[in-house]
Design a protein around this motif. Sequence first.
Motif, PDB file in Angstrom:
ATOM      1  N   LEU A   1       0.722  -1.267  -0.097  1.00 55.69           N
ATOM      2  CA  LEU A   1       0.021  -0.091   0.144  1.00 55.69           C
ATOM      3  C   LEU A   1       0.877   1.334   0.196  1.00 55.69           C
ATOM      4  N   VAL A   2       2.247   1.469   0.421  1.00 53.15           N
ATOM      5  CA  VAL A   2       2.838   2.299   0.712  1.00 53.15           C
ATOM      6  C   VAL A   2       3.601   2.818  -0.710  1.00 53.15           C
ATOM      7  N   LEU A   3       3.699   1.813  -0.923  1.00 53.35           N
ATOM      8  CA  LEU A   3       4.462   1.717  -2.800  1.00 53.35           C
ATOM      9  C   LEU A   3       3.954   2.067  -3.384  1.00 53.35           C
ATOM     10  N   ILE A   4       1.910   1.964  -3.214  1.00 53.39           N
ATOM     11  CA  ILE A   4       0.967   2.509  -4.202  1.00 53.39           C
ATOM     12  C   ILE A   4       0.642   3.882  -4.095  1.00 53.39           C
ATOM     13  N   VAL A   5       1.577   4.253  -2.898  1.00 45.71           N
ATOM     14  CA  VAL A   5       0.589   5.207  -2.516  1.00 45.71           C
ATOM     15  C   VAL A   5       1.907   6.756  -3.151  1.00 45.71           C
ATOM     16  N   VAL A   6       3.197   5.941  -3.201  1.00 44.93           N
ATOM     17  CA  VAL A   6       3.480   7.013  -4.058  1.00 44.93           C
ATOM     18  C   VAL A   6       4.547   7.194  -4.747  1.00 44.93           C
ATOM     19  N   ALA A   7       4.184   5.196  -5.037  1.00 42.00           N
ATOM     20  CA  ALA A   7       4.374   5.295  -7.380  1.00 42.00           C
ATOM     21  C   ALA A   7       3.419   6.070  -7.681  1.00 42.00           C
ATOM     22  N   TYR A   8       2.603   5.600  -7.416  1.00 42.98           N
ATOM     23  CA  TYR A   8       1.572   5.752  -8.333  1.00 42.98           C
ATOM     24  C   TYR A   8       1.794   7.812  -8.813  1.00 42.98           C
ATOM     25  N   PRO A   9       1.352   8.531  -7.774  1.00 44.07           N
ATOM     26  CA  PRO A   9       1.710   9.997  -8.521  1.00 44.07           C
ATOM     27  C   PRO A   9       2.850  10.153  -9.281  1.00 44.07           C
ATOM     28  N   LEU A  10       3.947  10.013  -9.336  1.00 49.01           N
ATOM     29  CA  LEU A  10       5.256   9.332 -10.242  1.00 49.01           C
ATOM     30  C   LEU A  10       4.747   8.974 -11.548  1.00 49.01           C
ATOM     31  N   LEU A  11       3.758   7.853 -11.311  1.00 50.86           N
ATOM     32  CA  LEU A  11       4.140   7.188 -12.670  1.00 50.86           C
ATOM     33  C   LEU A  11       2.780   8.043 -13.510  1.00 50.86           C
TER      34      LEU A  11
END
Length: 299
Positions: free
Chosen positions: A26-36
Motif C-alpha cells: 500500500l505504501v508503494l502504491i501511494v508513493v509510486a502512483y503519483p510519479l507514474l
Amino acid sequence: MFNRNRIKDPLGDRVFMGINYLFLVLVLIVVAYPLLYIVSSSFSSSRAVTAGQIWLLPVDFNIKAYVSIFKSTQLMMGFYNTIIYTVVGTAINVILTVMLAYPLSRRTFYGRGAIIIFMMITMFFDGGLIPTYLLMKDLHLLDTRWAMWLPGALAVFQVIVARTFFQSSIPDELREAAEVDGCKDIRYLVSVVLPLSKPILAVMTLMYAVGHWNAYFDALIYLRSENLFPLQYVLRNLLILNAADPAMLANTSQQLRDQGFEQVLKYALIVVASIPILIMYPFVQRHFVKGVMVGSLKG
C-alpha cells in the motif's frame, strides 16, 4: 535436496508478515502512483490530460512537451546553472566537511570538544535571514554564483556523521603505521583515509548534491540576473507563477494552449528536472546504506 520436514512458521508469525507485506504494498502504491501519473501525463496529449483520462498509461502518446522544453533557452540556461552549482557546490561541501570532520575524529586533537559544542549550537540558533542577507551584501556576493555556494558551504550534521565514521571505521593502527613510515597527516588523509571512506563520501555527495539540485530559495533571495537562475527557480516561476517561457509555446497553436498544453508542459518539466538525480542514485546506492548506518552510530 528439498527438506520435506521443514518446520513451518507459527500462524501468528505468518499473519504478521502478511500484514507487513500488505502495508508495504500500500505504501508503494501511494508513493509510486503519483510519479507514474506525472510521467504518463507528460507523454499524453493535452486533450487527454484536460479531460482527466490519464490513469496509468499515456493516452494519445506524444512528446511535444519535451520538444518544447529543449527548445527553451531559459530552461537550458537553468539546467546549465544548476549543473555548475551542484558540481562545484558539492565539491566545496565535501572538501570542507572532510577537512573539519577528520581532525575532530582524532582523540589527540586539542580543543575538539569545544569545537563540537560550538558547532552543535549553530544547529539550533542562527543569525536569521536579514543579517545573513546584509552579510552577503557587505561581502559583495549578491547576484554572483558564490551566493549559491558559501552560505551553505558546511552542514554540521554531515560533519558529525563523517566524524563518527572516521572514528569507528578507520583503525588507529593504520595511523601509527603511517607515522612510523614517515607519512604526514595530509598524505595519510589523502592516501589512506579517503580510499577507505567511500561509503561516507558517497552519502555526503548524494545529500549535498540533492540539496544543491533542489535549491531555489537562495536564488530567490540573492540573485537578480536571469542568466544566473538555477533550474528549480525557473521551474518555480513556470509551475507556481505560470510564467511560461514564450519559446516553449512559440510553435504551439492557441487551440493547443487552450486545451491544456501548458499543463502537460508542467508535468514534463517535473520529469526532466528529476531525471539527473534518479540517474545519479544507483551509482552511489551501493555505498549509501553502509555509510548511513556506520556514520549514524554514536561515537
